[in-house]
Motif scaffolding. Structure first.
Motif, short mmCIF file in Angstrom:
data_model
loop_
_atom_site.label_atom_id
_atom_site.label_comp_id
_atom_site.label_asym_id
_atom_site.label_seq_id
_atom_site.Cartn_x
_atom_site.Cartn_y
_atom_site.Cartn_z
N GLU A 65 0.81 -1.21 0.00
CA GLU A 65 0.00 0.00 0.00
C GLU A 65 0.84 1.27 0.00
OE1 GLU A 65 -2.46 1.79 3.50
OE2 GLU A 65 -3.78 0.38 2.45
N LYS A 66 2.01 1.22 0.66
CA LYS A 66 2.82 2.43 0.81
C LYS A 66 3.52 2.84 -0.48
CE LYS A 66 6.88 -0.13 2.51
NZ LYS A 66 7.81 -0.29 3.65
N MET A 67 3.47 2.00 -1.53
CA MET A 67 4.14 2.33 -2.78
C MET A 67 3.16 2.15 -3.95
SD MET A 67 7.83 0.94 -4.21
CE MET A 67 8.72 1.57 -2.79
N PRO A 68 2.35 3.17 -4.25
CA PRO A 68 1.37 3.07 -5.33
C PRO A 68 2.04 2.90 -6.69
CG PRO A 68 0.91 4.95 -3.91
CD PRO A 68 2.28 4.47 -3.56
N LEU A 69 1.36 2.22 -7.60
CA LEU A 69 1.91 2.01 -8.93
C LEU A 69 0.80 2.01 -9.97
CD1 LEU A 69 2.68 -1.77 -9.54
CD2 LEU A 69 1.38 -0.96 -7.57
N GLU A 70 1.21 2.06 -11.22
CA GLU A 70 0.28 2.10 -12.34
C GLU A 70 0.92 1.40 -13.53
OE1 GLU A 70 -2.54 2.25 -13.72
OE2 GLU A 70 -3.12 4.37 -13.95
N ASP A 71 0.11 0.75 -14.37
CA ASP A 71 0.57 0.20 -15.65
C ASP A 71 1.71 -0.81 -15.50
OD1 ASP A 71 -1.23 1.70 -17.12
OD2 ASP A 71 0.14 3.37 -17.37
N ALA A 72 1.53 -1.81 -14.65
CA ALA A 72 2.59 -2.79 -14.42
C ALA A 72 2.65 -3.81 -15.55
CB ALA A 72 2.38 -3.50 -13.09
N TYR A 73 3.88 -4.08 -16.02
CA TYR A 73 4.14 -5.11 -17.02
C TYR A 73 4.89 -6.24 -16.35
CZ TYR A 73 6.16 -7.51 -21.04
OH TYR A 73 6.55 -8.46 -21.95
N ALA A 74 4.32 -7.46 -16.39
CA ALA A 74 4.92 -8.61 -15.72
C ALA A 74 5.78 -9.42 -16.68
CB ALA A 74 3.81 -9.50 -15.15
N PHE A 75 6.92 -9.92 -16.17
CA PHE A 75 7.76 -10.82 -16.95
C PHE A 75 8.58 -11.67 -16.00
CE2 PHE A 75 9.99 -6.84 -16.36
CZ PHE A 75 11.32 -7.19 -16.13
N THR A 76 9.16 -12.75 -16.52
CA THR A 76 9.95 -13.65 -15.69
C THR A 76 11.40 -13.66 -16.16
OG1 THR A 76 9.45 -15.56 -17.10
CG2 THR A 76 7.98 -15.14 -15.24
N MET A 77 12.31 -13.82 -15.21
CA MET A 77 13.72 -14.03 -15.51
C MET A 77 14.24 -15.03 -14.48
SD MET A 77 15.34 -10.37 -16.68
CE MET A 77 15.46 -9.73 -15.03
N SER A 137 6.74 -0.83 -13.74
CA SER A 137 5.54 0.00 -13.62
C SER A 137 5.90 1.48 -13.59
CB SER A 137 4.80 -0.35 -12.32
OG SER A 137 5.48 0.21 -11.20
N ARG A 138 4.89 2.30 -13.70
CA ARG A 138 5.06 3.73 -13.46
C ARG A 138 5.16 3.96 -11.95
NH1 ARG A 138 0.58 8.55 -14.14
NH2 ARG A 138 1.92 10.22 -13.41
N THR A 155 7.56 7.67 -5.59
CA THR A 155 8.13 7.12 -4.36
C THR A 155 9.66 7.11 -4.40
OG1 THR A 155 6.20 5.66 -4.26
CG2 THR A 155 8.01 5.18 -2.76
N LEU A 156 10.23 6.78 -5.57
CA LEU A 156 11.69 6.69 -5.70
C LEU A 156 12.24 7.69 -6.72
CD1 LEU A 156 12.23 2.81 -5.64
CD2 LEU A 156 12.38 4.44 -3.75
N GLY A 157 11.57 8.80 -6.88
CA GLY A 157 11.98 9.82 -7.85
C GLY A 157 10.74 10.59 -8.26
N ASN A 158 10.77 11.28 -9.39
CA ASN A 158 9.55 11.97 -9.82
C ASN A 158 8.58 10.96 -10.44
OD1 ASN A 158 9.83 11.79 -12.80
ND2 ASN A 158 11.55 13.19 -12.51
N THR A 200 12.32 -3.10 -4.47
CA THR A 200 11.91 -2.31 -5.62
C THR A 200 12.91 -1.19 -5.88
OG1 THR A 200 9.59 -2.80 -5.09
CG2 THR A 200 10.02 -0.98 -6.61
N VAL A 201 13.29 -1.00 -7.15
CA VAL A 201 14.28 0.01 -7.52
C VAL A 201 13.75 0.86 -8.66
CG1 VAL A 201 16.25 -1.41 -6.79
CG2 VAL A 201 15.41 -1.58 -9.14
N ARG A 202 14.41 1.97 -8.89
CA ARG A 202 14.06 2.86 -10.00
C ARG A 202 14.41 2.18 -11.31
NH1 ARG A 202 10.78 7.49 -10.14
NH2 ARG A 202 11.60 9.01 -11.63
#
Length: 365
Positions: A248-260, A268-269, A274-277, A297-299
């Motif tokens: 909840e503390k880190m809102p996001l939008e438009d997430a694209y999922a993939f595996t590695m 995501s956006r 949270t970690l920049g503009n 989670t990183v930028r």
């Protein structure tokens, strides 16, 4: 999509480097391109991907066919719809189909893949394309009569990319694969805008369909979060996972999922910066696909101005967001099981006569 451990290591280092540069406010700008180097990997701004004169083109989901041509499926609507605002996305949108001999373009417009039918199948938007188990899946959202509270997710399936799509077998007759839950024990029971923005993967023999909901936040307000539904067959039916996958503390939008390797990622956006503009994005990591901890989670990327420079955008028109060019709707093209190109949408346009468009970034090793 299986990658060697080296690939994972380098990609995470890249995003950590981007985050570090943001924190120190040491951003390198150029008029035509910007390159970020970490080890043997770099991301380079290429240019516009899909655009269409007189139209807004929002997001481009890429896939390659058997001949190596790159296809983009993008949301689009006329710039004459609701001039002065961006509301055509949920009123008059359709899904367009573009193709090129190269992932970098130029892209040729082939026509409309999914039409706006108004009424109960209104304004198909935010498509994402996948190729799982030898078939193509096209997931997107629709609403009813311009009402965002009714958003739901559609899944179409095809054997090729000739726009011979059919509804998924486990879906409703029109292709509806996911609606807002009526189960009060599920995390997004309180969603105010239905379910939206799907992204589909296969992971450890299961099929995971990630989706966004805007849910109540205690003691007041709402938060943008992601959850997942799971199926034993790619065409469904899908069952709700009762808890959200992002914090909840880190809102996001438009997430694209993939595996590695053995991990699942979301790009995501950074919806609340949270970690920049909030013009940039985030890279989330999960060891099981059901929990993406904030501390991992990183930028992931910055706004468009970071890559093209302020001078390039001085005469640009901002249809959505600030003039620095919020980059949204991350979608990745994998080639030979490696991430090769990143496609992002922006509401800022420097090309006269065109609305919003998507941009492509090259990933090389």
């Amino acid at each position: 999509m299986k990658l060697q451990k080296f690939t994972l290591f380098v990609l995470v280092l890249l995003c950590l480097a981007c985050n570090d540069k943001t924190k120190k406010n040491k951003v390198e700008k150029a008029n035509t391109e910007s390159k970020i180097h970490t080890g043997n990997m770099k991301i380079e701004y290429v240019g516009r991907a899909a655009d269409n004169e007189g139209m807004h083109v929002w997001g481009s989901s890429p896939i390659q066919d058997k001949e190596g041509k790159t296809h983009l499926f993008a949301a689009q609507w006329s710039t004459k719809t609701q001039p002065g605002n961006f509301s055509g996305w949920f009123k008059d949108c359709e899904i367009g189909h573009y193709v090129s001999d190269s992932p970098e373009g130029p892209f040729k417009y082939l026509g409309v893949t999914v039409e706006d039918k108004d009424g109960l199948f209104n304004s198909p938007h935010n498509p994402t394309i996948s190729n799982i188990d030898g078939k193509y899946q096209l997931c997107f959202i629709v609403n009813e009569n311009n009402d965002l509270k009714t958003q739901r997710i559609i899944m179409y399936v095809a054997d090729d990319l000739n726009d011979t799509w059919r509804p998924a077998k486990g879906a409703e007759a029109d292709g509806t694969i996911l609606r807002q839950t009526k189960d009060s024990t599920v995390w997004n029971y309180t969603a105010r805008l239905g379910v939206s923005n799907p992204s589909l993967i296969k992971y450890k023999g299961k099929y995971l369909l990630y989706h966004k909901s805007v849910v109540r936040k205690e003691p007041k307000g709402y938060v943008y979060s992601y959850g997942v539904v799971v199926a034993d067959n790619v065409e469904g039916p899908y069952i709700h996972n009762p808890t959200r996958v992002t914090e909840e503390k880190m809102p996001l939008e438009d997430a694209y999922a993939f595996t590695m390797k053995d991990s699942v990622y979301l790009m995501s956006r950074d919806f609340r910066g949270t970690l920049g503009n909030n013009g940039g994005g985030l890279l989330w990591k999960s060891g099981d696909g059901f929990s993406f901890p904030a501390e991992k989670t990183v930028r992931a990327y910055e706004d468009l101005q970071h890559y093209v420079g302020e001078e390039h955008l001085k005469d640009a028109v901002s249809y959505r967001g600030k003039k620095d060019g919020h980059l949204e709707r991350a979608q990745i093209l994998f080639i030979d099981e490696k991430p090769a190109y990143l496609y992002l949408a922006t509401g800022v346009q420097a090309k006269p006569g065109y609305g919003s468009s998507s941009h492509v970034f090259k990933i090389t090793f």
